[in-house]
Design a protein around this motif. Structure first.
Motif, PDB file in Angstrom:
ATOM      1  N   VAL A  77     -38.426 -15.558 -29.844  1.00 40.68           N
ATOM      2  CA  VAL A  77     -38.082 -14.739 -28.795  1.00 40.68           C
ATOM      3  C   VAL A  77     -39.595 -14.538 -28.172  1.00 40.68           C
ATOM      4  N   VAL A  78     -40.477 -14.138 -28.811  1.00 38.21           N
ATOM      5  CA  VAL A  78     -41.913 -13.888 -28.116  1.00 38.21           C
ATOM      6  C   VAL A  78     -42.652 -15.006 -27.487  1.00 38.21           C
ATOM      7  N   GLY A  79     -42.410 -16.103 -28.400  1.00 42.13           N
ATOM      8  CA  GLY A  79     -43.093 -17.385 -27.745  1.00 42.13           C
ATOM      9  C   GLY A  79     -42.282 -18.039 -26.506  1.00 42.13           C
ATOM     10  N   SER A  80     -40.924 -17.811 -26.303  1.00 45.13           N
ATOM     11  CA  SER A  80     -40.193 -18.203 -25.401  1.00 45.13           C
ATOM     12  C   SER A  80     -40.566 -17.253 -24.067  1.00 45.13           C
ATOM     13  N   LEU A  81     -40.610 -16.091 -24.042  1.00 45.31           N
ATOM     14  CA  LEU A  81     -40.637 -15.276 -22.955  1.00 45.31           C
ATOM     15  C   LEU A  81     -42.240 -14.708 -22.595  1.00 45.31           C
ATOM     16  N   GLY A 137     -45.981 -22.523 -31.963  1.00 50.45           N
ATOM     17  CA  GLY A 137     -45.187 -23.613 -31.747  1.00 50.45           C
ATOM     18  C   GLY A 137     -44.323 -23.730 -30.716  1.00 50.45           C
ATOM     19  N   ILE A 138     -43.557 -22.434 -30.309  1.00 52.44           N
ATOM     20  CA  ILE A 138     -42.688 -22.623 -29.083  1.00 52.44           C
ATOM     21  C   ILE A 138     -43.629 -22.959 -27.899  1.00 52.44           C
ATOM     22  N   GLN A 139     -44.913 -22.490 -27.804  1.00 45.64           N
ATOM     23  CA  GLN A 139     -45.661 -22.445 -26.600  1.00 45.64           C
ATOM     24  C   GLN A 139     -46.180 -23.972 -26.486  1.00 45.64           C
ATOM     25  N   THR A 140     -46.136 -24.694 -27.643  1.00 44.98           N
ATOM     26  CA  THR A 140     -46.745 -25.951 -27.475  1.00 44.98           C
ATOM     27  C   THR A 140     -45.640 -26.908 -26.962  1.00 44.98           C
ATOM     28  N   ILE A 141     -44.341 -26.617 -26.948  1.00 43.57           N
ATOM     29  CA  ILE A 141     -43.392 -27.396 -26.376  1.00 43.57           C
ATOM     30  C   ILE A 141     -43.750 -28.333 -25.125  1.00 43.57           C
ATOM     31  N   ASP A 142     -43.542 -29.491 -24.932  1.00 45.22           N
ATOM     32  CA  ASP A 142     -43.862 -30.253 -23.717  1.00 45.22           C
ATOM     33  C   ASP A 142     -42.775 -29.716 -22.395  1.00 45.22           C
ATOM     34  N   PRO A 143     -43.137 -29.149 -21.639  1.00 41.46           N
ATOM     35  CA  PRO A 143     -42.381 -28.771 -20.317  1.00 41.46           C
ATOM     36  C   PRO A 143     -41.375 -29.918 -19.828  1.00 41.46           C
ATOM     37  N   GLN A 144     -41.912 -31.061 -20.209  1.00 46.47           N
ATOM     38  CA  GLN A 144     -41.020 -32.086 -19.751  1.00 46.47           C
ATOM     39  C   GLN A 144     -39.692 -32.326 -20.372  1.00 46.47           C
ATOM     40  N   LEU A 145     -39.717 -31.876 -21.426  1.00 43.60           N
ATOM     41  CA  LEU A 145     -38.788 -31.975 -22.498  1.00 43.60           C
ATOM     42  C   LEU A 145     -37.730 -31.127 -21.824  1.00 43.60           C
TER      43      LEU A 145
END
Length: 265
Positions: A77-81, A137-145
């Motif tokens: 939750v924290v990493g996504s928002l 880990g959530i923050q490092t997700i490639d936005p292209q995905l």
């Protein structure tokens, strides 16, 4: 020599040193009892150690649910928002630097010296690193995905289960490994400080009467518990490798499509 064989050689060497050095009085038995003496002491009181192990396993299992389950959920939750991440992450990072063992006397006052205070202490002890690793880990997700998933009409639940979780698995598992290990440490340390049951309590009790063989029998059980936890994490890593492979394949496909589209236009 392969790494596996080298590790086995190191383990065998340590076991031989544990048995031989006290036997030949190179190290006094009071400081390090021989492996055979430790095993005999544990075997003679197997019932007592078995009951203590069940108490410790119960406390570790419940604490794992709160620490790892809650840490992964809160970190996601924290990493996504963005707003919660900006507000909460600095406070959690600062709190993680505080030696949390100072809170255990407070938990014993609030919850008593039973399992509740150990579970509360170990849960908080393992919660923070799990949450921080998951959020990172959530923050490092490639936005292209995520863009590719949305363009293909994926729902929120599909994006979470098919994209976000698989892409964040490596860092989540790293946090899970650290958080789970700290849960085991937290439970054993709490049992050693103030308790009337558990492996940590037995270690502390036999330490006061200088019974080194029984102390090391308890230490051996804690070591087995930590090794078993590490084996479970490695099994989860192998199981989730399928998701990671799928995510990387999707990222490669997205990258190829992105590279092809401008040329076609």
């Amino acid at each position: 020599m392969s790494a596996t064989n080298l590790r086995r050689l190191i383990v065998v060497s340590l076991i031989l040193c544990w048995e031989i050095l006290p036997r030949f009085h190179i190290i006094p038995e009071l400081f390090l009892p021989s492996l055979s003496s430790t095993l005999i002491a544990g075997w003679n009181d197997a019932g007592e150690y078995g009951q203590a192990m069940m108490v410790t396993l119960y406390e570790v299992a419940v604490s794992m649910v709160f620490a790892c389950g809650g840490g992964i959920l809160a970190g996601a939750v924290v990493g996504s928002l963005p707003r919660p991440r900006v507000l909460i992450m600095p406070m959690v990072s600062s709190l993680y630097a505080v030696p949390l063992v100072i809170l255990y006397p407070v938990f014993t006052v609030w919850l008593g010296i039973g399992s509740e205070s150990k579970i509360a202490f170990a849960s908080i002890y393992g919660f923070l690193p799990t949450m921080l690793a998951t959020a990172a880990g959530i923050q490092t997700i490639d936005p292209q995905l995520l863009i590719a998933a949305r363009s293909m009409g994926a729902t929120l639940s599909q994006r979470v289960t098919k994209v976000i979780i698989p892409a964040a698995i490596p860092t989540v598992l790293s946090g899970l490994r650290v958080g789970g290990a700290l849960v085991i440490v937290g439970v054993v340390v709490a049992e050693m400080l103030i308790s009337s049951a558990g492996i940590g309590y037995l270690i502390s009790r036999y330490r006061t009467i200088l019974d080194s063989a029984h102390v090391f029998a308890g230490v051996l059980l804690v070591l087995i518990l930590a090794v078993a936890f590490n084996a479970i994490i490695r099994w989860i890593e192998r199981y989730t490798a399928i998701w990671q492979t799928g995510t990387r394949a999707g990222a490669d496909a997205t990258g190829r499509n992105s590279a092809v589209l401008p040329a076609t236009a």
